[in-house]
Motif scaffolding. Structure first.
Motif, PDB file in Angstrom:
ATOM      1  N   GLU A  58       0.819  -1.210   0.000  1.00  0.00           N
ATOM      2  CA  GLU A  58       0.000   0.000   0.000  1.00  0.00           C
ATOM      3  C   GLU A  58       0.857   1.267   0.000  1.00  0.00           C
ATOM      4  O   GLU A  58       0.425   2.316  -0.499  1.00  0.00           O
ATOM      5  CB  GLU A  58      -0.928   0.034   1.220  1.00  0.00           C
ATOM      6  N   ASP A  59       2.081   1.171   0.559  1.00  0.00           N
ATOM      7  CA  ASP A  59       2.981   2.326   0.587  1.00  0.00           C
ATOM      8  C   ASP A  59       3.686   2.531  -0.747  1.00  0.00           C
ATOM      9  O   ASP A  59       4.264   3.593  -0.978  1.00  0.00           O
ATOM     10  CB  ASP A  59       4.029   2.147   1.695  1.00  0.00           C
ATOM     11  N   VAL A  60       3.672   1.512  -1.582  1.00  0.00           N
ATOM     12  CA  VAL A  60       4.364   1.589  -2.874  1.00  0.00           C
ATOM     13  C   VAL A  60       3.389   1.884  -4.003  1.00  0.00           C
ATOM     14  O   VAL A  60       3.605   2.796  -4.808  1.00  0.00           O
ATOM     15  CB  VAL A  60       5.128   0.275  -3.147  1.00  0.00           C
ATOM     16  N   PHE A  61       2.302   1.137  -4.044  1.00  0.00           N
ATOM     17  CA  PHE A  61       1.308   1.305  -5.111  1.00  0.00           C
ATOM     18  C   PHE A  61       0.140   2.125  -4.545  1.00  0.00           C
ATOM     19  O   PHE A  61      -0.755   1.579  -3.907  1.00  0.00           O
ATOM     20  CB  PHE A  61       0.832  -0.055  -5.610  1.00  0.00           C
ATOM     21  N   LYS A  62       0.188   3.425  -4.776  1.00  0.00           N
ATOM     22  CA  LYS A  62      -0.764   4.336  -4.135  1.00  0.00           C
ATOM     23  C   LYS A  62      -1.957   4.683  -5.016  1.00  0.00           C
ATOM     24  O   LYS A  62      -2.841   5.415  -4.579  1.00  0.00           O
ATOM     25  CB  LYS A  62      -0.028   5.609  -3.717  1.00  0.00           C
ATOM     26  N   ASP A  63      -1.992   4.162  -6.220  1.00  0.00           N
ATOM     27  CA  ASP A  63      -3.135   4.386  -7.100  1.00  0.00           C
ATOM     28  C   ASP A  63      -4.355   3.673  -6.502  1.00  0.00           C
ATOM     29  O   ASP A  63      -4.344   2.453  -6.316  1.00  0.00           O
ATOM     30  CB  ASP A  63      -2.812   3.826  -8.488  1.00  0.00           C
ATOM     31  N   PRO A  64      -5.429   4.392  -6.177  1.00  0.00           N
ATOM     32  CA  PRO A  64      -6.598   3.762  -5.525  1.00  0.00           C
ATOM     33  C   PRO A  64      -7.194   2.615  -6.345  1.00  0.00           C
ATOM     34  O   PRO A  64      -7.606   1.600  -5.775  1.00  0.00           O
ATOM     35  CB  PRO A  64      -7.589   4.911  -5.378  1.00  0.00           C
ATOM     36  N   LYS A  65      -7.253   2.773  -7.665  1.00  0.00           N
ATOM     37  CA  LYS A  65      -7.819   1.706  -8.502  1.00  0.00           C
ATOM     38  C   LYS A  65      -6.932   0.469  -8.484  1.00  0.00           C
ATOM     39  O   LYS A  65      -7.428  -0.666  -8.432  1.00  0.00           O
ATOM     40  CB  LYS A  65      -8.014   2.213  -9.930  1.00  0.00           C
ATOM     41  N   LEU A  66      -5.630   0.674  -8.503  1.00  0.00           N
ATOM     42  CA  LEU A  66      -4.703  -0.456  -8.427  1.00  0.00           C
ATOM     43  C   LEU A  66      -4.804  -1.133  -7.068  1.00  0.00           C
ATOM     44  O   LEU A  66      -4.782  -2.371  -6.978  1.00  0.00           O
ATOM     45  CB  LEU A  66      -3.281   0.027  -8.690  1.00  0.00           C
ATOM     46  N   GLN A  67      -4.910  -0.367  -6.014  1.00  0.00           N
ATOM     47  CA  GLN A  67      -5.036  -0.957  -4.681  1.00  0.00           C
ATOM     48  C   GLN A  67      -6.286  -1.835  -4.572  1.00  0.00           C
ATOM     49  O   GLN A  67      -6.249  -2.908  -3.961  1.00  0.00           O
ATOM     50  CB  GLN A  67      -5.079   0.150  -3.624  1.00  0.00           C
ATOM     51  N   THR A  68      -7.380  -1.374  -5.179  1.00  0.00           N
ATOM     52  CA  THR A  68      -8.613  -2.176  -5.166  1.00  0.00           C
ATOM     53  C   THR A  68      -8.402  -3.510  -5.864  1.00  0.00           C
ATOM     54  O   THR A  68      -8.824  -4.573  -5.373  1.00  0.00           O
ATOM     55  CB  THR A  68      -9.746  -1.397  -5.857  1.00  0.00           C
ATOM     56  N   LEU A  69      -7.709  -3.488  -7.003  1.00  0.00           N
ATOM     57  CA  LEU A  69      -7.460  -4.727  -7.752  1.00  0.00           C
ATOM     58  C   LEU A  69      -6.529  -5.662  -6.982  1.00  0.00           C
ATOM     59  O   LEU A  69      -6.732  -6.884  -6.978  1.00  0.00           O
ATOM     60  CB  LEU A  69      -6.871  -4.390  -9.120  1.00  0.00           C
ATOM     61  N   ILE A  70      -5.515  -5.105  -6.330  1.00  0.00           N
ATOM     62  CA  ILE A  70      -4.595  -5.948  -5.559  1.00  0.00           C
ATOM     63  C   ILE A  70      -5.332  -6.626  -4.407  1.00  0.00           C
ATOM     64  O   ILE A  70      -5.122  -7.814  -4.124  1.00  0.00           O
ATOM     65  CB  ILE A  70      -3.404  -5.113  -5.046  1.00  0.00           C
ATOM     66  N   ARG A  71      -6.201  -5.880  -3.746  1.00  0.00           N
ATOM     67  CA  ARG A  71      -6.970  -6.484  -2.638  1.00  0.00           C
ATOM     68  C   ARG A  71      -7.866  -7.614  -3.146  1.00  0.00           C
ATOM     69  O   ARG A  71      -8.002  -8.649  -2.481  1.00  0.00           O
ATOM     70  CB  ARG A  71      -7.813  -5.408  -1.945  1.00  0.00           C
ATOM     71  N   LEU A  72      -8.465  -7.412  -4.311  1.00  0.00           N
ATOM     72  CA  LEU A  72      -9.294  -8.480  -4.889  1.00  0.00           C
ATOM     73  C   LEU A  72      -8.457  -9.707  -5.196  1.00  0.00           C
ATOM     74  O   LEU A  72      -8.873 -10.847  -4.943  1.00  0.00           O
ATOM     75  CB  LEU A  72      -9.972  -7.968  -6.163  1.00  0.00           C
ATOM     76  N   ALA A  73      -7.275  -9.492  -5.737  1.00  0.00           N
ATOM     77  CA  ALA A  73      -6.395 -10.621  -6.072  1.00  0.00           C
ATOM     78  C   ALA A  73      -5.966 -11.376  -4.817  1.00  0.00           C
ATOM     79  O   ALA A  73      -5.966 -12.614  -4.792  1.00  0.00           O
ATOM     80  CB  ALA A  73      -5.172 -10.115  -6.838  1.00  0.00           C
TER      81      ALA A  73
END
Length: 459
Positions: A58-73
């Protein structure tokens, strides 16, 4: 042999063997391997807990849309789910190894009757509760427990490695989709400009300012640009499918942002200390695998020594010797047993030799993992720095080509000696340079993600 004598013999032998390998805890074999020695020294240096290897995703990939996808994965990916199951399996095995220290209890009631020559049949029964306890005088249980502990920690490291791969895989796919979106948008806008260019060329031909060859060339270049669009759209569709697989979802189109600003908060030019490689889950797994092999070798050594087992049995029975008595009576029995291997020595020697060979293999695998990790970090650093250097030249190239397009257009319109080929060359060069700029951004981004993963990121 009486029970106390058996225990005394076991205690004396345990003291005599107290300096043997079978009791020692695992340490990195610094004396056997220069790589292990360097790695051990590096781990002794203090590590900044806020540095790149210890940053959460979360400290590296701060794009909100990317964070949502990572959490889903992380919530849905089957590879990560299986890795978690492996941790559960190893944890259960570790609990079983720890419980080996405790006595085993069994309740085995039995009964029966018999008649000989027409004699009266009387039922006999026994209601025993049996306990058995192995004294770990020669570290057999200890080494099994330590080996199970290493296997558990190794499975945790593999889970972290899978987690890191998923996080960085989603990020790479996300930014690849973003790159293709940018390239596709640029190509479509360029195609629209060329459509206007074709119309302009047709008007110039009608006015006698140019010839049919120039019109044909402009159309051909337009078709060439339009032909590249389906190829990009196909690649974009494949990337969306890749993202769907990472998220364990049916194929669909995933929304991404248009923000090309991505950087990792780390001073990259100074390099990455070797001690940071200790955060890599694959290196931790390789080191724990070496430790597990060490304890397997200790277990093979311990097989040469006796086993000491104390057993007790008590309960209620009506069978007293050869007589049946009703009502029955309570009974208790105590026993000790020492079992020493004699004829299995050859098999034990073969098992020990195999364990030593497996331990040597584990050391080789660990050394390779350290060298491979160092190479990964080195390649990611070089790739990032060289792409940054390349970016500056590409931006200068785009700037010059934009001026070239402007100048050649003016010359073509007002200087009869200028051919359309010069305009075509300038415009094609500008499009290629602009596409290369976007590709260079993605290459630099991929290098940053690879660097983050290569130092154990993805927490």
């Amino acid at each position: 042999m009486k029970l106390y004598k058996i225990c005394a013999v076991g205690a004396v032998m345990a003291v005599a063997l107290s300096s043997c390998h079978i009791y020692q805890k695992y340490e990195l074999p610094a004396s056997e391997s220069p790589i292990a020695s360097d790695f051990k020294k590096a781990l002794e240096n203090p590590v900044d807990s806020t540095s790149l290897p210890y940053l959460g995703w979360e400290d590296v990939f701060k794009d909100p849309k990317l964070q949502t996808l990572i959490r889903l994965a992380l919530a849905n990916n089957k590879d990560l789910e299986n890795a978690k199951y492996n941790v559960d399996i190893a944890h259960a095995q570790l609990r079983g190894a720890k419980l080996s220290y405790f006595p085993s209890l069994a309740f085995t009631p039995n009964g029966g009757t018999s008649s000989y020559g027409g004699s009266h049949m009387e039922w006999s029964y026994t209601l025993p509760l049996a306990a058995q306890w192995e004294i770990d005088a020669f570290a057999k249980i200890l080494n099994r427990k330590r080996g199970a502990q290493m296997s558990y920690e190794m499975s945790q490291a593999y889970e972290q490695a899978t987690r890191s791969q998923i996080v960085c895989g989603v990020a790479n796919t996300y930014y690849a989709i973003m790159m293709l979106n940018q390239q596709l948008d640029l190509t479509r806008r360029t195609a629209e400009i060329w459509e206007e260019q074709v119309k302009t060329m047709e008007l110039l031909k009608e006015a006698g300012r140019t010839n049919e060859a120039a019109v044909v060339q402009s159309r051909a270049n337009l078709y060439n640009i339009q032909a590249s669009i389906p190829t990009m759209e196909t690649s974009l569709h494949e990337l969306h499918n890749t993202m769907s697989l990472l998220l364990n979802s049916y194929p669909q189109t995933w929304e991404v942002s248009n923000d090309l600003d991505f950087s990792i908060p780390e001073q990259l030019t100074a390099g990455i200390p070797v001690s940071y490689l200790g955060a890599r889950p694959d290196i931790r797994a390789a080191e724990r695998s070496l430790a597990a092999a060490y304890y397997s070798t200790n277990s093979a050594r311990a097989a040469f020594y006796p086993s000491i087992v104390i057993s007790a049995q008590g309960g209620f029975t009506n069978l007293l010797g050869s007589m049946i008595k009703n009502p029955g009576e309570w009974f208790i029995q105590l026993a000790g047993q020492l079992t020493a291997p004699i004829f299995s020595r050859g098999q034990n020697i073969a098992t020990l030799q195999a364990a030593k060979a497996q331990q040597a293999q584990a050391l080789n695998n660990f050394e390779y993992a350290v060298l491979s990790a160092s190479a990964d970090v080195s390649e990611a650093l070089v790739s990032y720095n060289k792409n940054e250097e390349k970016r500056r030249y590409l931006e200068l190239q785009v700037d010059q080509l934009e001026k070239s397009v402007e100048y050649t257009n003016e010359l073509f319109m007002y200087n009869p000696g200028t051919t359309y080929l010069e305009v075509l060359t300038a415009r094609s060069g500008l499009l290629n340079a602009q596409l290369a700029c976007i590709a260079n951004w993605h290459d630099k981004t991929s290098a940053l993600i690879s660097l983050y993963q290569s130092v154990g990121g993805g927490r």
